[in-house]
Design a protein around this motif. Structure first.
Motif, PDB file in Angstrom:
ATOM      1  N   GLN A 106       0.836  -1.198   0.000  1.00 22.11           N
ATOM      2  CA  GLN A 106       0.000   0.000   0.000  1.00 22.11           C
ATOM      3  C   GLN A 106       0.878   1.259   0.000  1.00 22.11           C
ATOM      4  OE1 GLN A 106      -3.410   0.066   2.873  1.00 22.11           O
ATOM      5  NE2 GLN A 106      -2.351   1.829   3.667  1.00 22.11           N
ATOM      6  N   MET A 111      -0.955   4.661  -1.530  1.00 18.35           N
ATOM      7  CA  MET A 111      -2.388   4.668  -1.222  1.00 18.35           C
ATOM      8  C   MET A 111      -2.687   4.954   0.241  1.00 18.35           C
ATOM      9  SD  MET A 111      -3.594   1.531  -3.583  1.00 18.35           S
ATOM     10  CE  MET A 111      -5.183   1.410  -2.795  1.00 18.35           C
ATOM     11  N   GLY A 112      -1.679   5.379   0.998  1.00 16.87           N
ATOM     12  CA  GLY A 112      -1.857   5.563   2.429  1.00 16.87           C
ATOM     13  C   GLY A 112      -2.909   6.587   2.794  1.00 16.87           C
ATOM     14  N   PHE A 113      -3.111   7.577   1.930  1.00 20.39           N
ATOM     15  CA  PHE A 113      -4.074   8.621   2.266  1.00 20.39           C
ATOM     16  C   PHE A 113      -5.448   8.372   1.660  1.00 20.39           C
ATOM     17  CE2 PHE A 113      -0.667  11.324   3.992  1.00 20.39           C
ATOM     18  CZ  PHE A 113      -1.327  11.739   5.136  1.00 20.39           C
ATOM     19  N   SER A 114      -5.686   7.152   1.227  1.00 16.66           N
ATOM     20  CA  SER A 114      -7.030   6.806   0.781  1.00 16.66           C
ATOM     21  C   SER A 114      -7.905   6.651   2.020  1.00 16.66           C
ATOM     22  CB  SER A 114      -6.971   5.498  -0.011  1.00 16.66           C
ATOM     23  OG  SER A 114      -8.269   5.019  -0.202  1.00 16.66           O
ATOM     24  N   LEU A 115      -8.824   7.621   2.216  1.00 15.34           N
ATOM     25  CA  LEU A 115      -9.557   7.715   3.484  1.00 15.34           C
ATOM     26  C   LEU A 115     -10.888   6.989   3.482  1.00 15.34           C
ATOM     27  CD1 LEU A 115      -9.129  11.472   4.358  1.00 15.34           C
ATOM     28  CD2 LEU A 115      -8.549   9.571   5.833  1.00 15.34           C
ATOM     29  N   PHE A 116     -11.543   6.959   2.341  1.00 15.86           N
ATOM     30  CA  PHE A 116     -12.943   6.528   2.367  1.00 15.86           C
ATOM     31  C   PHE A 116     -13.207   5.234   1.610  1.00 15.86           C
ATOM     32  CE2 PHE A 116     -13.029  11.198   2.926  1.00 15.86           C
ATOM     33  CZ  PHE A 116     -13.446  11.187   4.254  1.00 15.86           C
ATOM     34  N   SER A 117     -12.135   4.542   1.238  1.00 18.10           N
ATOM     35  CA  SER A 117     -12.352   3.222   0.655  1.00 18.10           C
ATOM     36  C   SER A 117     -12.087   2.199   1.748  1.00 18.10           C
ATOM     37  CB  SER A 117     -11.398   2.997  -0.515  1.00 18.10           C
ATOM     38  OG  SER A 117     -10.066   2.952  -0.047  1.00 18.10           O
ATOM     39  N   MET A 118     -12.635   0.999   1.583  1.00 15.97           N
ATOM     40  CA  MET A 118     -12.375  -0.035   2.572  1.00 15.97           C
ATOM     41  C   MET A 118     -11.057  -0.716   2.239  1.00 15.97           C
ATOM     42  SD  MET A 118     -16.212  -1.339   2.994  1.00 15.97           S
ATOM     43  CE  MET A 118     -15.963  -3.090   3.103  1.00 15.97           C
ATOM     44  N   ALA A 119     -10.183  -0.800   3.238  1.00 16.28           N
ATOM     45  CA  ALA A 119      -8.870  -1.400   2.998  1.00 16.28           C
ATOM     46  C   ALA A 119      -9.021  -2.811   2.419  1.00 16.28           C
ATOM     47  CB  ALA A 119      -8.067  -1.435   4.293  1.00 16.28           C
ATOM     48  N   ASP A 120      -9.992  -3.554   2.941  1.00 14.36           N
ATOM     49  CA  ASP A 120     -10.144  -4.935   2.493  1.00 14.36           C
ATOM     50  C   ASP A 120     -10.738  -5.057   1.089  1.00 14.36           C
ATOM     51  OD1 ASP A 120      -9.087  -5.880   4.827  1.00 14.36           O
ATOM     52  OD2 ASP A 120     -11.017  -5.949   5.857  1.00 14.36           O
ATOM     53  N   HIS A 122      -9.534  -3.585  -1.498  1.00 17.16           N
ATOM     54  CA  HIS A 122      -8.487  -3.480  -2.520  1.00 17.16           C
ATOM     55  C   HIS A 122      -7.873  -4.855  -2.761  1.00 17.16           C
ATOM     56  CE1 HIS A 122      -8.659   0.875  -2.661  1.00 17.16           C
ATOM     57  NE2 HIS A 122      -8.732   0.861  -1.350  1.00 17.16           N
TER      58      HIS A 122
ATOM     59  N   ARG B 201     -15.673   4.125   8.641  1.00 17.80           N
ATOM     60  CA  ARG B 201     -15.045   3.907   7.343  1.00 17.80           C
ATOM     61  C   ARG B 201     -13.580   4.331   7.362  1.00 17.80           C
ATOM     62  NH1 ARG B 201     -16.425   2.958   1.980  1.00 17.80           N
ATOM     63  NH2 ARG B 201     -17.890   1.549   2.993  1.00 17.80           N
ATOM     64  N   ASN B 204     -11.287   1.869   8.922  1.00 21.31           N
ATOM     65  CA  ASN B 204     -11.142   0.646   8.133  1.00 21.31           C
ATOM     66  C   ASN B 204     -10.599   0.898   6.727  1.00 21.31           C
ATOM     67  OD1 ASN B 204     -12.173  -1.731   9.749  1.00 21.31           O
ATOM     68  ND2 ASN B 204     -13.812  -0.260  10.061  1.00 21.31           N
ATOM     69  N   SER B 205     -10.171   2.125   6.482  1.00 20.95           N
ATOM     70  CA  SER B 205      -9.621   2.469   5.170  1.00 20.95           C
ATOM     71  C   SER B 205      -8.122   2.185   5.167  1.00 20.95           C
ATOM     72  CB  SER B 205      -9.846   3.953   4.910  1.00 20.95           C
ATOM     73  OG  SER B 205      -9.002   4.711   5.754  1.00 20.95           O
ATOM     74  N   PRO B 206      -7.493   2.262   3.996  1.00 17.66           N
ATOM     75  CA  PRO B 206      -6.029   2.142   3.972  1.00 17.66           C
ATOM     76  C   PRO B 206      -5.361   3.127   4.945  1.00 17.66           C
ATOM     77  CG  PRO B 206      -6.886   2.015   1.755  1.00 17.66           C
ATOM     78  CD  PRO B 206      -8.061   2.336   2.637  1.00 17.66           C
ATOM     79  N   PHE B 207      -5.921   4.331   5.049  1.00 14.94           N
ATOM     80  CA  PHE B 207      -5.388   5.317   5.985  1.00 14.94           C
ATOM     81  C   PHE B 207      -5.469   4.808   7.427  1.00 14.94           C
ATOM     82  CE2 PHE B 207      -6.328   8.871   8.883  1.00 14.94           C
ATOM     83  CZ  PHE B 207      -5.199   9.652   8.707  1.00 14.94           C
ATOM     84  N   ARG B 209      -5.455   1.782   8.427  1.00 13.66           N
ATOM     85  CA  ARG B 209      -4.455   0.732   8.642  1.00 13.66           C
ATOM     86  C   ARG B 209      -3.079   1.334   8.892  1.00 13.66           C
ATOM     87  NH1 ARG B 209      -6.891  -4.073   6.649  1.00 13.66           N
ATOM     88  NH2 ARG B 209      -9.011  -3.824   7.395  1.00 13.66           N
ATOM     89  N   VAL B 210      -2.782   2.422   8.189  1.00 11.24           N
ATOM     90  CA  VAL B 210      -1.495   3.086   8.416  1.00 11.24           C
ATOM     91  C   VAL B 210      -1.431   3.600   9.850  1.00 11.24           C
ATOM     92  CG1 VAL B 210       0.055   4.945   7.718  1.00 11.24           C
ATOM     93  CG2 VAL B 210      -1.285   3.745   5.992  1.00 11.24           C
ATOM     94  N   TYR B 226       6.046   5.487   5.171  1.00 11.14           N
ATOM     95  CA  TYR B 226       4.962   6.371   5.617  1.00 11.14           C
ATOM     96  C   TYR B 226       5.531   7.534   6.414  1.00 11.14           C
ATOM     97  CZ  TYR B 226       1.787   2.616   4.276  1.00 11.14           C
ATOM     98  OH  TYR B 226       1.091   1.672   3.572  1.00 11.14           O
ATOM     99  N   TYR B 231       0.792  11.571   8.842  1.00  7.63           N
ATOM    100  CA  TYR B 231      -0.363  10.728   9.163  1.00  7.63           C
ATOM    101  C   TYR B 231      -0.941  11.072  10.530  1.00  7.63           C
ATOM    102  CZ  TYR B 231       0.201   7.960   5.007  1.00  7.63           C
ATOM    103  OH  TYR B 231       0.243   7.571   3.717  1.00  7.63           O
TER     104      TYR B 231
END
Lengths: 254, 353
Positions: A106, A111-120, A122, B201, B204-207, B209-210, B226, B231
């Motif tokens: 990631q 993609m670390g700053f993708s805030l509103f998608s679900m990590a799972d 992807h 949300r 549970n986003s990639p953010f 997880r970081v 990172y 962050y």
């Protein structure tokens, strides 16, 4: 040496009056696996820290493909292609094995700053992470928490994180230390293959002579922070400076 | 949209927890009908707002591992935003919207400033700075009484459509008057529900997880690329915005703001307790913690009065169950819950599977 991928020029760091790394000038070419040897306290890990940026240099430069990266942060150097695995296992213990690797992929894909998608959601990230876990033979442990893994498996995951990063410069710090005898060859095989991808180089801090003999194209010896020898493995191992500074001690201990 | 997407794939992972969450959701959704009466609907609105407030704090503390004492300040900024806009622009939905936005923006800016200034260094320094800034703001608010009403706070008028004066139906439906106050409650409920789902949300986003990676091992997070400061600062800003919006919602409900309802350090301590009781780093812990705590805060006195009356024939005991002792009992409940559920109620329920 214009074909060097990574180079250090007069790289030096002092801690108070102690010179831990002393004007090390060295270039690493793509396609090469370089073993860095030396007795404990010779400055091997500190040399790594200077290249990957955990410690700022007192003097000298770090060049990646000709560009001075000495002023950049650790994260910025990582994005330029410096990848680092650690001697002491350094993972995300509360997260799953898969999540550890997924986080690396990631990061690589920004993609670390993708805030509103679900990590799972992807899938491509998960599949890439699973592929890396399969390479180090940790696929079966993917959903386990890292804190619950055996020490040997944690060491494998440490290697997996670096492989997942796909850097231009791979830096391993005693990758097989603490690994089971039958598992070390798998990891060594992997490391041997890494330098064969175009435009990559591997740096390896290692104590085990059999590992060095098997993997390294070249050995550099650090002694009291300074570059003491540099050359093909058989020459360097035979040289007086290594016999005295390093192997002599190893034989006495052994 | 599937249920999984609504809860961002974050399954409760415990039947009992799922049942409790559904019960709370239904209870809050139907509160005006299930628990009619000004006081109980007030409590329900407070529960809604505090769920968001505590969840936004959990984003920072439980997921990011960042300790802040400035959360009530951000909460207050939203509330005072609505109050000041309503006082100076006059009653109206435009004042509510503008006040909420201004409060949230101010909270984000201040959070970014504190974050960039102090998150580079050790975590304890950030905690100290937040404490200092929050105290300074609280003093400022009580001193600048011309603007903020000082310790008295500000009362203001909200659009008539949101007050009891607006009647939308003749008579009662299921014993409840269909008026602006009811609409106001559903505004609070809906905004809170949406904010909570957005926070769920984000974690549970990639953010998200970081953030967890940084909490687990910031050194390694940096080494896999990172920028930890960026962050942490972003998490602080998002958390501040959510807290400010919760504050704005609360201000619309109360039609009053004052230091005691929004900025008080006691509320900060309450938030900490709610996060810990519910379970840090779980989001659902905020729902459980806030509900239990706010309900206990509001009804423990009533409960104690009843217990005291029942125990009247026994010597000494009624003294212990005097309604004035409610804080003592809240303290006892807190100690017990931390002792028996060190990972919070949610953590404990998930262990049981």
């Amino acid at each position: 040496m214009t074909d060097a991928l990574l180079a250090t020029e007069d790289l030096t760091v002092r801690f108070g009056g102690h010179v831990a790394v002393d004007h090390v000038t060295c270039a690493f070419r793509p396609g090469e696996i370089t073993a860095i040897v030396g007795p404990n306290g010779a400055g091997k890990t500190t040399y790594f820290n200077l290249i990957s940026g955990q410690i700022p240099a007192s003097e000298g430069r770090v060049l990646l493909a000709g560009e001075d990266i000495g002023g950049l942060s650790v994260a910025a150097r990582t994005h330029r292609g410096i990848g680092r695995a650690f001697q002491l296992t350094n993972l995300f213990p509360g997260l799953s094995v898969l999540e550890n690797v997924r986080l690396v992929i990631q990061s690589r894909r920004g993609m670390g700053f993708s805030l509103f998608s679900m990590a799972d959601s992807h899938r491509e990230l998960r599949e890439a992470a699973e592929a890396v876990l399969a390479r180090v033979r940790l696929a079966d442990q993917a959903s386990q928490k890292v804190a619950e893994l055996s020490h040997g498996d944690q060491r494998k995951l440490e290697v997996a994180l670096l492989i997942a990063l796909e850097p231009r410069v791979y830096m391993f710090d005693e990758p097989t230390a603490g690994m089971a005898v039958d598992e070390a060859p798998v990891v060594l095989e992997l490391i041997a293959g890494l330098a064969q991808d175009t435009g990559r180089t591997v740096l390896l801090v290692e104590h085990k002579m059999d590992v060095i003999a098997r993997l390294a194209d070249r050995i550099i010896v650090l002694h009291n922070g300074a570059l003491a020898a540099d050359g093909a493995p058989d020459e360097v191992i035979a040289s007086d400076v290594v016999q005295e500074a390093y192997l002599g001690r190893a034989v006495q201990h052994g | 949209m599937s249920l999984g997407a609504l809860i961002s794939g974050d399954r409760p992972r415990s039947r009992l927890l799922a049942a409790a969450l559904i019960a709370i959701l239904i209870g809050l959704a139907l509160a005006p009908f299930l628990f009619p009466g000004t006081r109980s609907v007030d409590t329900a609105a407070r529960v809604c707002v505090f769920i968001v407030l505590v969840a936004s704090y959990d984003l920072m503390l439980g997921y990011g591992g960042i300790v802040s004492f400035a959360h009530t300040m951000f909460f207050g900024m939203g509330a005072y935003g609505v109050a000041l806009a309503s006082v100076h622009l006059g009653r109206g939905f435009d004042a509510l919207a503008l006040g909420s936005l201004a409060g949230a923006l101010a909270a984000a800016l201040l959070a970014a400033l504190i974050g960039l200034f102090s998150l580079r260094v050790r975590a304890i320094f950030f905690a100290m700075i937040t404490l200092a800034v929050a105290s300074a703001v609280a003093v400022l608010v009580s001193q600048l009484s011309a603007l903020t009403g000082g310790e008295d706070g500000l009362s203001y008028r909200i659009p008539r459509a949101l007050t009891a004066a607006a009647k939308y139906a003749d008579g009662k439906v299921l014993g409840v008057r269909i008026n602006g106050k009811l609409v106001n409650y559903y505004l609070v409920f809906t905004v809170s529900l949406i904010l909570f789902m957005v926070l769920l949300r984000i974690v549970n986003s990639p953010f998200g997880r970081v953030l967890q990676a940084i909490r687990e091992n910031d050194f390694r997070a940096e080494a896999i690329g990172y920028r930890v400061v960026a962050y942490r600062t972003a998490a602080t800003c998002l958390s501040a915005v959510a807290a400010a919006l919760a504050g704005a919602t609360y201000a619309i409900w109360l039609r009053y703001v004052g230091p005691a309802t929004t900025l008080n350090f006691e509320i900060m301590v309450d938030i900490l307790l709610m996060v810990v009781i519910g379970g840090m780093g779980t989001m659902y812990g905020a729902v459980i913690g806030a509900t239990l705590f706010v309900v206990a805060q509001n009804y423990l006195q009533t409960l104690l009065a009843a217990a005291g009356a029942a125990l009247a024939p026994v010597p000494a005991l009624p003294l212990l169950f005097n309604p004035d002792r409610w804080l003592l009992w809240l303290g006892v409940l807190f100690v017990l819950s931390v002792y028996f559920f060190p990972t919070g109620i949610v953590g404990r329920l998930r262990q049981r599977q």
